[in-house]
Design an enzyme around this catalytic site. Structure first.
Site, mmCIF file in Angstrom:
data_model
loop_
_atom_site.group_PDB
_atom_site.id
_atom_site.type_symbol
_atom_site.label_atom_id
_atom_site.label_comp_id
_atom_site.label_asym_id
_atom_site.label_seq_id
_atom_site.Cartn_x
_atom_site.Cartn_y
_atom_site.Cartn_z
ATOM 1 N N HIS A 1 0.275 19.520 -26.345
ATOM 2 C CA HIS A 1 0.065 18.080 -26.223
ATOM 3 C C HIS A 1 -1.193 17.579 -26.917
ATOM 4 C CE1 HIS A 1 3.385 18.360 -23.506
ATOM 5 N NE2 HIS A 1 3.342 17.075 -23.211
ATOM 6 N N GLU B 1 10.069 20.099 -24.118
ATOM 7 C CA GLU B 1 9.267 20.289 -22.897
ATOM 8 C C GLU B 1 9.753 21.516 -22.120
ATOM 9 O OE1 GLU B 1 6.512 18.760 -21.937
ATOM 10 O OE2 GLU B 1 6.511 16.786 -22.889
ATOM 11 N N LYS C 1 2.942 11.755 -10.752
ATOM 12 C CA LYS C 1 2.145 10.821 -11.562
ATOM 13 C C LYS C 1 3.005 9.609 -11.887
ATOM 14 C CE LYS C 1 -0.555 13.762 -14.549
ATOM 15 N NZ LYS C 1 -0.902 13.865 -15.978
ATOM 16 N N ARG D 1 -3.275 22.560 -13.756
ATOM 17 C CA ARG D 1 -2.351 21.532 -14.217
ATOM 18 C C ARG D 1 -2.514 21.277 -15.713
ATOM 19 N NH1 ARG D 1 0.344 16.509 -11.002
ATOM 20 N NH2 ARG D 1 1.537 15.781 -12.757
ATOM 21 N N LYS E 1 7.024 23.565 -13.443
ATOM 22 C CA LYS E 1 6.137 22.408 -13.245
ATOM 23 C C LYS E 1 5.754 22.317 -11.770
ATOM 24 C CE LYS E 1 4.771 17.848 -14.201
ATOM 25 N NZ LYS E 1 4.924 16.541 -14.843
ATOM 26 N N ARG F 1 0.812 -1.235 0.000
ATOM 27 C CA ARG F 1 0.000 0.000 0.000
ATOM 28 C C ARG F 1 0.835 1.269 0.000
ATOM 29 N NH1 ARG F 1 -2.955 -3.290 3.227
ATOM 30 N NH2 ARG F 1 -4.845 -4.032 2.192
ATOM 31 N N HIS G 1 -0.266 14.529 -28.884
ATOM 32 C CA HIS G 1 -0.774 13.175 -28.634
ATOM 33 C C HIS G 1 -1.413 12.594 -29.885
ATOM 34 C CE1 HIS G 1 -1.060 13.963 -24.021
ATOM 35 N NE2 HIS G 1 0.089 13.405 -24.343
ATOM 36 N N GLU H 1 -5.845 16.836 -11.793
ATOM 37 C CA GLU H 1 -5.976 17.388 -13.139
ATOM 38 C C GLU H 1 -6.948 18.557 -13.258
ATOM 39 O OE1 GLU H 1 -4.403 15.688 -16.450
ATOM 40 O OE2 GLU H 1 -3.223 15.976 -14.660
ATOM 41 N N HIS I 1 8.277 11.717 -27.966
ATOM 42 C CA HIS I 1 7.197 12.507 -27.369
ATOM 43 C C HIS I 1 7.453 14.004 -27.583
ATOM 44 C CE1 HIS I 1 4.130 13.809 -24.601
ATOM 45 N NE2 HIS I 1 5.039 14.448 -23.874
ATOM 46 N N ASN J 1 -0.447 20.907 -20.581
ATOM 47 C CA ASN J 1 -0.758 20.201 -21.834
ATOM 48 C C ASN J 1 -0.541 21.063 -23.069
ATOM 49 O OD1 ASN J 1 -1.429 17.705 -20.796
ATOM 50 N ND2 ASN J 1 -3.533 18.317 -20.354
#
Ligand SMILES: NC(=O)c1ccc[n+]([C@@H]2O[C@H](COP(=O)([O-])OP(=O)(O)OC[C@H]3O[C@@H](n4cnc5c(N)ncnc54)[C@H](O)[C@@H]3O)[C@@H](O)[C@H]2O)c1
Ligand SMILES: [Zn+2]
Length: 366
Positions: A242, A179, A137, A235, A221, A115, A246, A231, A259, A239
């Site tokens: 992105h 980035e 994340k 935040r 960041k 856990r 994506h 999100e 990426h 993106n």
């Protein structure tokens, strides 16, 4: 050496940035058993230095192949097996040494073992230093979708030694540089100016400016994550670039672009969208497009089916009342979240295809 404090939810930790930062590992880990997770290519190049910095021997060093296809629940299970064999208990720690794949998988293994046990990130790619290692994340891919299974599990510390980047292939370095550029467009005009002056892919940059750039991106960041660990809108600013990014990755089955390269195209597309609706000046649009190009060449987009790319946009979870949700730059250092129509997205895409040098080259040869 820079030390950037991060506050995310209840968690407080520092990101240590600089050549030689790996020496911080020993003091950070003192007094508790730990296992190291890395990959064969990373450990072969940097294992000796990391071992020397640790001071004490890890309970185990577990390596897994860090290709994206190994970022799976199966790999997490193998890591759990290794933690058990090493006798790792609730007070133990996991040290993740590698790029974003190693960090995401090892961090998720730490989040779920008993856990949740503590972990320390030691990112070794530029992208993982400025992006994936900050914010908590962690997760793995599912056959149905990338990063579908995961958790928020903040590390106890992050150690970013820029000496790791000496062995990073140029293309991976360039990927991370996009980035950093994204962060600059979002929030940091001086960083933007320094990137425009830097060499392609930030190669050959002196330690000072490189550390400054990494630290600035981590700080940005960190600030966004502090305001909004999950999100929310804040935040979502991260993106920028992105949405198209994506889509380009998805229609090429994640095989053509790194990426960052896909995000590079996405940054120009987002800037084109903003300029078309008068939210971004012509001068700032040109500055963004030139800054993206200055980081180095990107694989072409001209041969992709525009319809496939535009359809993939709509599948990127970012649709509201039939309109697409986009992060749009409205100046150097400022961005907003807006919805745009499918027609606007199509026009912006047509525009970036026209900017594809491969296409320009083809035209010239006619
Ligand atoms: N958790 C997040 O918030 C977040 C954010 C962005 C990206 N990601 C994830 O990060 C992953 C991509 O990470 P990445 O770009 O770091 O790529 P990566 O982890 O796939 O590493 C790229 C390649 O570089 C090699 N490598 C790593 N360090 C090296 C070094 N110092 N010298 C030489 N080679 C080295 C690796 O072995 C690998 O082949 C994706 O899975 C993506 O989903 C996560
Ligand atoms: Zn990204």
């Amino acid at each position: 050496m820079r030390e950037i404090p991060i506050a995310a939810g209840q968690a407080r930790y520092a990101v240590h940035v600089g050549r030689g930062a790996v020496a911080r590992l020993g003091p950070l880990l003192a007094g508790r058993p730990f296992v190291v997770v890395s990959s064969p290519p990373v450990w072969r190049r940097h294992g000796e230095r990391v071992r020397a910095a640790l001071g004490v021997a890890p309970a185990a060093v577990t390596l897994f192949r860090d290709a994206e296809r190994h970022k799976t629940a199966g790999t997490v299970q193998r890591l759990h097996d290794a933690f058990l064999r090493a006798g790792l208990a609730r007070d133990g720690r996991v040290v993740a040494v590698g790029g974003g794949v190693v960090g995401d998988v090892a961090g998720f293994a730490a989040a779920t073992y008993m856990r949740g046990v503590d972990w320390v990130g030691v990112p070794t790619t530029l992208l993982s230093m400025v992006d994936s290692s900050v914010g908590g994340k962690v997760g793995v891919n599912h056959p149905a979708a990338k990063n579908l299974v995961g958790a928020f599990h903040q590390p106890r510390a992050v150690v970013e030694d820029t000496a790791f980047l000496d062995t990073l292939p140029a293309r991976e370095r360039q990927s991370g540089a996009y980035e950093i550029l994204k962060c600059a467009i979002l929030a940091d005009p001086p960083l933007f100016a320094s990137l425009r002056k830097g060499p392609p892919a930030l190669r050959g940059w002196a330690d000072g400016p490189l550390e400054d750039a990494v630290a600035a991106a981590v700080r940005i960041k960190g600030e966004v994550v502090a305001a909004d660990e999950r999100e929310g809108d804040r935040r979502r600013l991260l993106n920028l670039g992105h949405t198209f990014g994506h889509a380009l990755e998805a229609v090429t089955a994640y095989a053509r672009f790194t990426h960052g390269e896909a995000v590079g195209w996405g940054l120009v597309a987002a800037a084109a969208l903003a300029r078309r609706r008068g939210a971004l000046s012509e001068g700032d649009f040109t500055a963004i497009a030139e800054a993206v190009d200055a980081l180095g060449p990107r694989p072409p987009i001209r041969d992709l089916r525009a319809k496939a790319v535009l359809d993939a946009l709509g599948r990127d979870k970012k649709v509201k009342d039939g309109r697409l949700v986009f992060v749009l730059p409205v100046g150097i250092g400022r961005a907003v979240i807006e919805t745009v129509s499918a027609d606007e997205a199509k026009a912006a895409y047509t525009e970036i295809v026209a900017r594809d040098p491969a296409r320009r080259g083809k035209r010239r040869s006619r």
